[in-house]
Design a protein around this motif. Structure first.
Motif, PDB file in Angstrom:
ATOM      1  N   LEU A  79       0.827  -1.207   0.000  1.00 58.02           N
ATOM      2  CA  LEU A  79       0.000   0.000   0.000  1.00 58.02           C
ATOM      3  C   LEU A  79       0.861   1.257   0.000  1.00 58.02           C
ATOM      4  CD1 LEU A  79      -2.741  -1.086   2.578  1.00 58.02           C
ATOM      5  CD2 LEU A  79      -2.861  -1.136   0.083  1.00 58.02           C
ATOM      6  N   VAL A  80       1.984   1.229   0.658  1.00 56.43           N
ATOM      7  CA  VAL A  80       2.897   2.375   0.695  1.00 56.43           C
ATOM      8  C   VAL A  80       4.318   1.866   0.487  1.00 56.43           C
ATOM      9  CG1 VAL A  80       1.443   3.810   2.189  1.00 56.43           C
ATOM     10  CG2 VAL A  80       3.046   2.201   3.207  1.00 56.43           C
ATOM     11  N   GLU A  81       5.143   2.750  -0.032  1.00 57.44           N
ATOM     12  CA  GLU A  81       6.566   2.472  -0.142  1.00 57.44           C
ATOM     13  C   GLU A  81       7.293   3.522   0.672  1.00 57.44           C
ATOM     14  OE1 GLU A  81       7.723   2.352  -4.181  1.00 57.44           O
ATOM     15  OE2 GLU A  81       6.505   0.574  -4.672  1.00 57.44           O
ATOM     16  N   LEU A  82       8.003   3.107   1.654  1.00 59.17           N
ATOM     17  CA  LEU A  82       8.610   4.007   2.624  1.00 59.17           C
ATOM     18  C   LEU A  82      10.119   3.794   2.652  1.00 59.17           C
ATOM     19  CD1 LEU A  82       6.104   3.417   5.588  1.00 59.17           C
ATOM     20  CD2 LEU A  82       6.050   5.272   3.916  1.00 59.17           C
ATOM     21  N   ASP A  83      10.844   4.928   2.713  1.00 55.38           N
ATOM     22  CA  ASP A  83      12.281   4.837   2.965  1.00 55.38           C
ATOM     23  C   ASP A  83      12.491   4.913   4.478  1.00 55.38           C
ATOM     24  OD1 ASP A  83      11.606   7.392   3.518  1.00 55.38           O
ATOM     25  OD2 ASP A  83      12.880   8.335   1.991  1.00 55.38           O
ATOM     26  N   ASP A  84      13.732   4.975   4.906  1.00 59.59           N
ATOM     27  CA  ASP A  84      14.015   4.963   6.345  1.00 59.59           C
ATOM     28  C   ASP A  84      13.456   6.189   7.045  1.00 59.59           C
ATOM     29  OD1 ASP A  84      15.294   2.594   5.985  1.00 59.59           O
ATOM     30  OD2 ASP A  84      17.320   3.445   5.884  1.00 59.59           O
ATOM     31  N   TYR A  85      13.578   7.340   6.437  1.00 59.32           N
ATOM     32  CA  TYR A  85      13.080   8.567   7.068  1.00 59.32           C
ATOM     33  C   TYR A  85      11.563   8.526   7.200  1.00 59.32           C
ATOM     34  CZ  TYR A  85      12.066  13.475   7.894  1.00 59.32           C
ATOM     35  OH  TYR A  85      11.595  14.658   8.422  1.00 59.32           O
ATOM     36  N   GLU A  86      10.884   8.119   6.153  1.00 62.66           N
ATOM     37  CA  GLU A  86       9.415   8.056   6.184  1.00 62.66           C
ATOM     38  C   GLU A  86       8.931   6.968   7.149  1.00 62.66           C
ATOM     39  OE1 GLU A  86       8.470   7.396   2.174  1.00 62.66           O
ATOM     40  OE2 GLU A  86       8.566   9.521   1.593  1.00 62.66           O
ATOM     41  N   ARG A  87       9.661   5.863   7.221  1.00 63.39           N
ATOM     42  CA  ARG A  87       9.271   4.790   8.151  1.00 63.39           C
ATOM     43  C   ARG A  87       9.366   5.284   9.603  1.00 63.39           C
ATOM     44  NH1 ARG A  87       9.045  -0.785   7.922  1.00 63.39           N
ATOM     45  NH2 ARG A  87       9.743  -0.742   5.753  1.00 63.39           N
ATOM     46  N   LYS A  88      10.454   5.981   9.921  1.00 63.73           N
ATOM     47  CA  LYS A  88      10.601   6.478  11.282  1.00 63.73           C
ATOM     48  C   LYS A  88       9.520   7.490  11.621  1.00 63.73           C
ATOM     49  CE  LYS A  88      15.615   5.809  11.487  1.00 63.73           C
ATOM     50  NZ  LYS A  88      16.940   6.467  11.628  1.00 63.73           N
ATOM     51  N   ALA A  89       9.202   8.334  10.669  1.00 64.02           N
ATOM     52  CA  ALA A  89       8.151   9.328  10.915  1.00 64.02           C
ATOM     53  C   ALA A  89       6.798   8.658  11.124  1.00 64.02           C
ATOM     54  CB  ALA A  89       8.086  10.308   9.762  1.00 64.02           C
ATOM     55  N   LEU A  90       6.496   7.630  10.304  1.00 65.04           N
ATOM     56  CA  LEU A  90       5.223   6.915  10.447  1.00 65.04           C
ATOM     57  C   LEU A  90       5.147   6.192  11.789  1.00 65.04           C
ATOM     58  CD1 LEU A  90       2.533   6.015   9.256  1.00 65.04           C
ATOM     59  CD2 LEU A  90       3.743   4.106   8.145  1.00 65.04           C
TER      60      LEU A  90
END
Length: 380
Positions: A354-365
Motif C-alpha cells: 500500500l505504501v513504499e517508505l524509505d528509512d526517514y518516512e518509516r521512522k516518521a510513520l
C-alpha cells in the motif's frame, strides 16, 4: 696369671670355687629394675609378671625418645532425644452409674433397717411407711455396725456419681499421680477419693488478635490467624503444660515469626512467591504449629492467615510503593501493547504494497502511530 691360679686350685684336689655374682639388671631413669633373665625367657607355660604402667624413659647414650603408654579413648554415651516425662492418656477407672445408684439405695435401706432394729425410728415415720412398730434394744454394737457400714456404703456410692457429657472428659489423679481419663457419657460412677478435672475435647477454632511479625525484607506486619484445633491427649494437656490454650497461642506466635520471615509480603519488582499466597503460607503454618503443639496433647487441623497487613507505622509508605509499582507495571504493559500495534500496522502496510517508505518516512510513520495509539489508550 688367672689361668695358672685356676689350674693350681684344681691340682690341689678341691673343686673350683665359683664366685656368687648378682644377677644382671637393666636399670634406667624411670623404670624399675628388671632381671635380665626375664627378658629372654621362652616359657610359654608361665604367665609373665605384670609390669607397672609407668612411663618408659630414654636410656642414656642411646638417643631413644621417651615413650608413654597409650590410653584408651574415652567412650561417650549415646545421647538421644529428651525423654518426655508427661503421661499419655489411658482409660480411667469408672463404673456404671445406675448400678452404683442401686447399691447406694440398698445401703440406705440397710441403714434404715438398722435404725428400726435399734428402735430409734419415730412411730410416726413407721406409721407413714406402714411398718410395724418395734421397740428394739437401743443402739448396741451390732446396731452401730449395721448403721455405720450401710451409711458408709451409701455415702461412697452416691458421692461418686457424676454426669458425663458429650465433648467433655474427666482427668483423674490421686495425690498428684495420674490415674486415667474418663470419656464416658451418661450417669457414671467414679471413685470419690480421686480428684476430677474436667476438660473440653470438642473441636474448636481460635481467631487471634493482630499479631506482630516481619517479612523477609524486615518490614513490620500485622497478621490475624484462624486455628482449628482440639485436645487429643487429655493427660498431656493437663500435666505437660500449665495452660494448653496459652501454650497454643505461644506456638502460633512462634510459627508466624518463622514462616513469615522467609518470604516478602509483596514482590514490587518481578514475580516470585510472596505472602499473598495464602494457601502455601497456611500449609507451612499448619505443619509448624502441629509439630510444636503435639507434646501438649493438642491436635491442630489447620492454621490459615485471614489477614496480612502492614504495620501502621509503615502502611502509608508501603501503600505508595505498591501504587507506584502497579502504575509502572501498567505503563510497561501499555507500552508493550502500543509497540506491538505499531509494528503490526507498519508490517501490513508495507507487505501489501500500500505504501513504499524509505528509512526517514518509516521512522516518521512509526512516531506518529505510536503517539496516536498511546494517546488513544490513555484516554480510556
Amino acid at each position: 696369671m688367672s689361668r695358672t691360679a685356676g689350674k693350681r686350685d684344681e691340682g690341689e684336689g678341691g673343686a673350683p670355687e665359683t664366685p656368687q655374682r648378682a644377677p644382671r639388671l637393666i636399670q634406667n631413669e624411670a623404670t624399675t629394675e628388671i632381671p635380665v633373665h626375664l627378658l629372654f625367657r621362652d616359657d610359654t607355660g608361665q604367665t609373665p609378671l605384670p609390669l607397672p604402667p609407668t612411663v618408659v624413659g630414654r636410656r642414656q647414650g642411646t638417643g631413644e625418645q621417651p615413650r608413654t603408654p597409650r590410653r584408651p579413648a574415652p567412650t561417650v554415651a549415646p545421647t538421644g532425644p529428651p525423654v518426655d516425662a508427661s503421661p499419655a492418656e489411658c482409660a480411667g477407672p469408672a463404673c456404671s452409674g445406675p448400678a452404683a445408684a442401686l447399691a447406694g439405695t440398698a445401703a440406705l435401706t440397710g441403714c434404715g433397717a438398722g435404725l428400726w432394729w435399734a428402735g430409734v425410728v419415730p412411730p410416726l415415720a413407721l406409721k407413714l411407711a406402714r411398718l410395724p412398730i418395734h421397740e428394739g434394744a437401743e443402739l448396741g454394737p451390732a446396731q452401730w455396725a449395721v448403721v455405720a457400714g450401710s451409711g458408709a456404703v451409701a455415702l461412697f456410692a452416691f458421692g461418686g456419681l457424676g454426669r458425663g457429657r458429650i465433648g467433655k472428659a474427666w482427668v483423674l489423679s490421686l495425690f498428684g499421680r495420674y490415674r486415667g481419663s474418663v470419656r464416658r457419657t451418661g450417669l457414671v460412677w467414679i471413685n470419690p477419693l480421686l480428684r476430677r478435672q474436667r476438660i473440653d475435647v470438642r473441636l474448636k477454632h481460635w481467631r487471634s488478635e493482630p499479631m506482630p511479625a516481619v517479612d523477609a525484607n524486615g518490614v513490620a506486619l500485622q497478621v490475624v490467624v484462624l486455628v482449628v484445633w482440639r485436645v487429643k491427649d487429655t493427660a498431656r494437656a493437663v500435666f505437660a503444660v500449665d495452660d494448653h490454650a496459652g501454650f497454643l497461642r505461644e506456638c502460633v506466635e512462634a510459627a508466624l515469626a518463622r514462616v513469615l520471615s522467609q518470604l516478602p509480603a509483596d514482590a514490587f519488582q518481578g514475580g516470585g512467591p510472596t505472602l499473598r499466597n495464602v494457601e502455601a503460607v497456611g500449609d507451612a503454618l499448619t505443619r509448624r504449629i502441629r509439630k510444636d503443639a503435639e507434646p501438649a496433647g493438642i491436635e491442630v487441623f489447620s492454621a490459615q492467615p485471614t489477614r496480612i497487613e502492614y504495620a501502621p507505622e509503615v502502611a502509608a509508605a508501603m501503600q505508595r510503593r505498591r501504587i507506584a509499582a502497579l502504575d509502572a507495571r501498567h505503563r510497561d504493559s501499555l507500552l508493550t501493547q502500543v509497540v506491538d500495534s505499531v509494528e503490526d500496522t507498519v508490517t501490513r502496510l508495507t507487505t501489501r504494497g500500500l505504501v513504499e517508505l524509505d528509512d526517514y518516512e518509516r521512522k516518521a510513520l512509526v512516531k506518529d502511530l505510536t503517539v496516536a495509539f498511546y494517546t488513544g489508550h490513555g484516554d480510556r
